[in-house]
Design a protein around this motif. Structure first.
Motif, PDB file in Angstrom:
ATOM      1  N   TYR A  75       1.011  -1.371   0.074  1.00 18.86           N
ATOM      2  CA  TYR A  75      -0.079   0.161  -0.003  1.00 18.86           C
ATOM      3  C   TYR A  75       0.953   1.157  -0.092  1.00 18.86           C
ATOM      4  CZ  TYR A  75      -3.845   3.199   0.931  1.00 18.86           C
ATOM      5  OH  TYR A  75      -4.806   4.122   0.926  1.00 18.86           O
ATOM      6  N   ILE A  76       1.819   1.209   0.926  1.00 16.75           N
ATOM      7  CA  ILE A  76       2.681   2.288   1.131  1.00 16.75           C
ATOM      8  C   ILE A  76       3.547   2.654  -0.261  1.00 16.75           C
ATOM      9  CG2 ILE A  76       4.648   3.497   2.045  1.00 16.75           C
ATOM     10  CD1 ILE A  76       3.474   1.823   4.827  1.00 16.75           C
ATOM     11  N   LEU A  77       4.106   1.561  -0.872  1.00 17.41           N
ATOM     12  CA  LEU A  77       4.668   1.603  -2.012  1.00 17.41           C
ATOM     13  C   LEU A  77       3.758   2.158  -3.088  1.00 17.41           C
ATOM     14  CD1 LEU A  77       7.304  -0.452  -3.614  1.00 17.41           C
ATOM     15  CD2 LEU A  77       5.321  -0.084  -5.075  1.00 17.41           C
ATOM     16  N   LEU A  78       2.806   1.633  -3.329  1.00 16.94           N
ATOM     17  CA  LEU A  78       1.610   2.122  -4.435  1.00 16.94           C
ATOM     18  C   LEU A  78       1.302   3.842  -4.334  1.00 16.94           C
ATOM     19  CD1 LEU A  78      -0.303  -0.966  -4.929  1.00 16.94           C
ATOM     20  CD2 LEU A  78       1.101  -0.273  -6.553  1.00 16.94           C
ATOM     21  N   GLU A  79       1.158   4.120  -3.166  1.00 17.69           N
ATOM     22  CA  GLU A  79       0.977   5.399  -2.829  1.00 17.69           C
ATOM     23  C   GLU A  79       2.100   6.418  -3.046  1.00 17.69           C
ATOM     24  OE1 GLU A  79      -1.659   7.172   0.806  1.00 17.69           O
ATOM     25  OE2 GLU A  79       0.449   6.588   1.564  1.00 17.69           O
ATOM     26  N   GLU A 155       3.092   2.165  10.920  1.00 21.77           N
ATOM     27  CA  GLU A 155       2.112   2.427  12.150  1.00 21.77           C
ATOM     28  C   GLU A 155       1.231   3.625  11.974  1.00 21.77           C
ATOM     29  OE1 GLU A 155       1.980   1.083  15.457  1.00 21.77           O
ATOM     30  OE2 GLU A 155       3.310  -0.570  14.956  1.00 21.77           O
ATOM     31  N   LYS A 156       1.671   4.639  11.138  1.00 22.77           N
ATOM     32  CA  LYS A 156       1.178   5.892  11.115  1.00 22.77           C
ATOM     33  C   LYS A 156      -0.054   5.646   9.836  1.00 22.77           C
ATOM     34  CE  LYS A 156       1.421  10.621   9.445  1.00 22.77           C
ATOM     35  NZ  LYS A 156       2.627  11.622   8.698  1.00 22.77           N
ATOM     36  N   LYS A 157       0.376   4.911   8.913  1.00 18.02           N
ATOM     37  CA  LYS A 157      -0.669   4.698   7.734  1.00 18.02           C
ATOM     38  C   LYS A 157      -1.657   3.844   8.361  1.00 18.02           C
ATOM     39  CE  LYS A 157      -0.584   5.998   4.252  1.00 18.02           C
ATOM     40  NZ  LYS A 157      -1.266   7.019   3.834  1.00 18.02           N
ATOM     41  N   ALA A 158      -1.438   2.683   9.073  1.00 22.62           N
ATOM     42  CA  ALA A 158      -2.534   1.824   9.509  1.00 22.62           C
ATOM     43  C   ALA A 158      -3.492   2.716  10.443  1.00 22.62           C
ATOM     44  CB  ALA A 158      -2.005   0.847  10.632  1.00 22.62           C
ATOM     45  N   LYS A 159      -3.091   3.610  11.346  1.00 23.47           N
ATOM     46  CA  LYS A 159      -4.047   4.658  11.965  1.00 23.47           C
ATOM     47  C   LYS A 159      -4.897   5.348  10.806  1.00 23.47           C
ATOM     48  CE  LYS A 159      -1.239   5.127  16.119  1.00 23.47           C
ATOM     49  NZ  LYS A 159      -0.437   5.930  16.771  1.00 23.47           N
ATOM     50  N   GLU A 160      -4.450   5.883   9.964  1.00 19.90           N
ATOM     51  CA  GLU A 160      -4.877   6.671   8.965  1.00 19.90           C
ATOM     52  C   GLU A 160      -6.076   5.709   8.058  1.00 19.90           C
ATOM     53  OE1 GLU A 160      -2.073   8.418   6.095  1.00 19.90           O
ATOM     54  OE2 GLU A 160      -1.179   9.477   7.607  1.00 19.90           O
ATOM     55  N   LEU A 161      -5.825   4.261   8.041  1.00 21.76           N
ATOM     56  CA  LEU A 161      -6.653   3.525   7.541  1.00 21.76           C
ATOM     57  C   LEU A 161      -7.779   3.118   8.295  1.00 21.76           C
ATOM     58  CD1 LEU A 161      -4.092   1.411   5.392  1.00 21.76           C
ATOM     59  CD2 LEU A 161      -5.365   3.373   4.640  1.00 21.76           C
ATOM     60  N   GLY A 162      -7.781   3.428   9.516  1.00 22.36           N
ATOM     61  CA  GLY A 162      -8.921   2.990  10.545  1.00 22.36           C
ATOM     62  C   GLY A 162      -8.637   1.629  11.138  1.00 22.36           C
ATOM     63  N   THR A 199      -6.692  -6.658   9.492  1.00 25.57           N
ATOM     64  CA  THR A 199      -6.108  -7.240   8.082  1.00 25.57           C
ATOM     65  C   THR A 199      -7.216  -6.926   7.009  1.00 25.57           C
ATOM     66  OG1 THR A 199      -5.087  -9.145   9.605  1.00 25.57           O
ATOM     67  CG2 THR A 199      -5.239  -9.424   7.083  1.00 25.57           C
ATOM     68  N   ALA A 200      -8.534  -7.175   7.246  1.00 29.33           N
ATOM     69  CA  ALA A 200      -9.425  -7.060   6.192  1.00 29.33           C
ATOM     70  C   ALA A 200      -9.728  -5.632   5.846  1.00 29.33           C
ATOM     71  CB  ALA A 200     -10.838  -7.358   6.815  1.00 29.33           C
ATOM     72  N   LEU A 206      -6.643  -1.316   0.400  1.00 28.59           N
ATOM     73  CA  LEU A 206      -5.642  -1.636  -0.741  1.00 28.59           C
ATOM     74  C   LEU A 206      -6.260  -2.094  -2.089  1.00 28.59           C
ATOM     75  CD1 LEU A 206      -2.827  -2.423  -1.662  1.00 28.59           C
ATOM     76  CD2 LEU A 206      -2.850  -4.647  -1.009  1.00 28.59           C
ATOM     77  N   LEU A 207      -7.530  -2.823  -2.175  1.00 22.67           N
ATOM     78  CA  LEU A 207      -7.891  -3.179  -3.385  1.00 22.67           C
ATOM     79  C   LEU A 207      -8.612  -1.969  -3.912  1.00 22.67           C
ATOM     80  CD1 LEU A 207      -9.646  -6.508  -2.723  1.00 22.67           C
ATOM     81  CD2 LEU A 207      -7.658  -6.076  -4.450  1.00 22.67           C
ATOM     82  N   ASN A 208      -9.429  -1.216  -2.915  1.00 20.82           N
ATOM     83  CA  ASN A 208     -10.136   0.177  -3.404  1.00 20.82           C
ATOM     84  C   ASN A 208      -9.434   1.065  -3.699  1.00 20.82           C
ATOM     85  OD1 ASN A 208     -13.201  -0.464  -3.287  1.00 20.82           O
ATOM     86  ND2 ASN A 208     -12.593  -1.543  -1.400  1.00 20.82           N
ATOM     87  N   ASP A 209      -8.281   1.659  -3.368  1.00 19.30           N
ATOM     88  CA  ASP A 209      -7.494   2.663  -3.679  1.00 19.30           C
ATOM     89  C   ASP A 209      -6.423   2.375  -4.568  1.00 19.30           C
ATOM     90  OD1 ASP A 209      -8.840   3.690  -1.381  1.00 19.30           O
ATOM     91  OD2 ASP A 209      -6.933   3.652   0.209  1.00 19.30           O
ATOM     92  N   PHE A 210      -5.984   1.118  -4.751  1.00 13.29           N
ATOM     93  CA  PHE A 210      -5.236   0.616  -5.746  1.00 13.29           C
ATOM     94  C   PHE A 210      -5.538  -0.585  -6.298  1.00 13.29           C
ATOM     95  CE2 PHE A 210      -2.822   3.294  -2.399  1.00 13.29           C
ATOM     96  CZ  PHE A 210      -2.436   4.210  -3.213  1.00 13.29           C
ATOM     97  N   PRO A 211      -6.598  -0.503  -7.211  1.00 16.24           N
ATOM     98  CA  PRO A 211      -6.820  -1.882  -7.653  1.00 16.24           C
ATOM     99  C   PRO A 211      -5.954  -2.362  -8.647  1.00 16.24           C
ATOM    100  CG  PRO A 211      -8.236  -0.088  -8.646  1.00 16.24           C
ATOM    101  CD  PRO A 211      -7.394   0.384  -7.497  1.00 16.24           C
ATOM    102  N   GLU A 212      -5.102  -1.757  -9.190  1.00 19.07           N
ATOM    103  CA  GLU A 212      -4.074  -2.280  -9.862  1.00 19.07           C
ATOM    104  C   GLU A 212      -3.092  -3.302  -9.382  1.00 19.07           C
ATOM    105  OE1 GLU A 212      -2.460   1.759  -8.610  1.00 19.07           O
ATOM    106  OE2 GLU A 212      -4.375   0.869  -8.979  1.00 19.07           O
ATOM    107  N   VAL A 213      -3.263  -3.493  -7.791  1.00 20.11           N
ATOM    108  CA  VAL A 213      -2.568  -4.627  -7.218  1.00 20.11           C
ATOM    109  C   VAL A 213      -2.680  -5.761  -7.602  1.00 20.11           C
ATOM    110  CG1 VAL A 213      -3.982  -4.649  -5.359  1.00 20.11           C
ATOM    111  CG2 VAL A 213      -1.496  -5.076  -5.150  1.00 20.11           C
ATOM    112  N   LEU A 214      -4.020  -6.120  -8.040  1.00 21.80           N
ATOM    113  CA  LEU A 214      -4.382  -7.476  -8.689  1.00 21.80           C
ATOM    114  C   LEU A 214      -3.749  -7.771 -10.027  1.00 21.80           C
ATOM    115  CD1 LEU A 214      -8.234  -6.959  -8.130  1.00 21.80           C
ATOM    116  CD2 LEU A 214      -6.631  -8.312  -6.755  1.00 21.80           C
TER     117      LEU A 214
END
Length: 441
Positions: A75-79, A155-162, A199-200, A206-214
């Motif tokens: 996620y962080i890399l794609l961002e 850690e910071k990103k995890a908090k931002e993601l909820g 984890t969910a 990850l899927l909704n913000d960067f669907p290209e991961v698939l």
């Protein structure tokens, strides 16, 4: 004595009703959880578009997450790429530590030569497809300068993601004891931990913000620049042992502490689900449990239109309007509400109207002028029998639609408002006189 017996009976009945209600609410989840007989210690299943939870088992138990935590690094890399901080063709020179880690026995790795350059894309594919641990560390160092700094970013990103119940000590998900004396955070034998719910959330975002991961996670075999092929550890992909129709991601993970975990996603006929299983006792078991979850999803759930567009709430068809040419305005929904629900349960949902308080005066009325289509609140739906709810608040918003005025109401001119005021005054006077006269008789 008889009165005491009656009071005792009434008290007993009240207690029974209260206990029964609590039991109903508490056993909804238990009934659903027991249905699939999963062997994993924790699990969760959701609609990938809205995050509506369809099944859960111990979703808030904190467990080892192993290499599933690489989804955060992804996620962080794609961002970072999206924001222009790094690029796919950017070269990364391999240092001595990353080289030695890539050759460590017993770890998932592609060999990385010290002093040689690899592109961000090559390292990313090694991480996402073959779960390359050294490749993950190399990317973490590139993004944040050091893996220690990168853990802080995680850690910071995890908090931002909820996310709420997590702890990261490295970028890869390995036990710190496997990092050859390097401990980015935590103790020498600590590991990354999360709940199935967190984890969910990570997979959902990850899927909704960067669907290209698939486009990467669906690759069954990695063809690396060293000429070798490395199989994807997601054995549910096409051509692999547990092949499952529609699976195209997302990430496996395993350590002695975490057991075997798997975050999967699959799509059929435009419907996508996400599942998570944690702390299975074998590789096969995590795929068997995932198969149960996805079978349950595709066989029992589908998208339904719960409320149509232009739906007019039965209990609140109109709202009173202050200072308007008309004294009330009709309201309706702007868009339909569609949800992924269990087959045959459409009639179990009821609309809930929520008005925008900032649009209302102290008497609960709107004030003219009002334009057709102006938002005055929203409508959502709730299950009559209870459900697991949504993974995030944003998901709940996706299960709602704006409530708008279905017609315009212009502001009345001063003369009309004056006549109404006068009429109201004499109406109040007449009511007072009538009450007084009635009092005489």
């Amino acid at each position: 004595m008889k009165r005491v017996s009656q009071i005792t009976l009434i008290f007993t009945l009240l207690v029974t009703v209260i206990v029964s209600q609590f039991a109903y609410n508490a056993t909804f989840a238990n009934a659903e959880t027991d249905r699939l007989d999963l062997k994993a210690e924790a699990a969760i299943l959701l609609d990938a578009k809205t995050g509506r939870i369809l099944y859960e088992k111990n979703p808030d138990t904190v467990l080892g997450v192993a290499s599933m935590s690489k989804m955060m690094t992804e996620y962080i890399l794609l961002e970072s790429i999206k924001e222009g901080k790094i690029s796919w063709d950017q070269n990364v020179k391999i240092n001595e530590y990353v080289h030695k880690l890539s050759a460590a026995p017993g770890l998932s790795n592609v060999g990385l030569t010290q002093g040689e350059n690899y592109t961000v894309r090559e390292l990313y594919e090694a991480m996402a497809i073959f779960s390359g641990n050294a490749a993950t560390v190399a990317l973490a160092e590139l993004i944040s300068g050091s893996e220690k700094n990168f853990v802080g970013t995680m850690e910071k990103k995890a908090k931002e993601l909820g996310m709420k119940d997590f702890n990261f000590v490295n970028s890869s998900g390995l036990n710190n004891k496997s990092l050859m004396g390097q401990h980015p955070a935590g103790g020498p034998e600590e590991e990354n931990v999360m709940t199935a719910r967190d984890t969910a959330i990570l997979a959902f975002r990850l899927l909704n913000d960067f669907p290209e991961v698939l486009e990467t996670t669906k690759i069954s075999k990695l063809k690396f620049k060293d000429g070798r092929e490395y199989p994807n550890f997601n054995w549910m992909l096409p051509g692999l042992i547990f092949e499952y129709e529609g699976v195209d991601g997302l990430k496996t993970g395993s350590t002695d502490f975490a057991g075997y975990g798997f975050t999967a996603t699959a799509e059929r006929n435009g419907q996508r689900f996400i599942s998570v299983v944690m702390k299975s006792t074998s590789k096969d078991e995590r795929f068997n449990d995932t198969t149960k979850l996805l079978d349950y999803a595709f066989s029992n759930f589908g998208k339904e239109e719960i409320l149509p567009a232009s739906y007019k709430p039965k209990k609140v068809k109109t709202l009173k309007v202050n200072k308007g040419k008309e004294k009330e305005v009709k309201i309706e929904t702007k868009e339909p509400i569609e949800l992924v629900i269990q087959n045959g349960e459409k009639n179990q949902f009821e609309p809930v109207v929520v008005l925008d308080k900032s649009k209302l005066d102290q008497d609960g009325n709107l004030t003219a002028p009002i334009k057709k289509g102006e938002k005055i609140g929203y409508v959502t739906v709730q299950s009559k029998k209870g459900d697991f709810g949504f993974l995030t608040k944003d998901g709940q918003k996706l299960a709602s639609t704006n409530l708008v005025a279905s017609e315009s109401v212009e502001k009345a001119n001063w003369f009309v408002l004056s006549m109404r005021a006068i009429g109201g005054f004499f109406g109040d006077v007449w009511d007072g006189v009538s009450s007084m006269v009635k009092g005489w008789f």
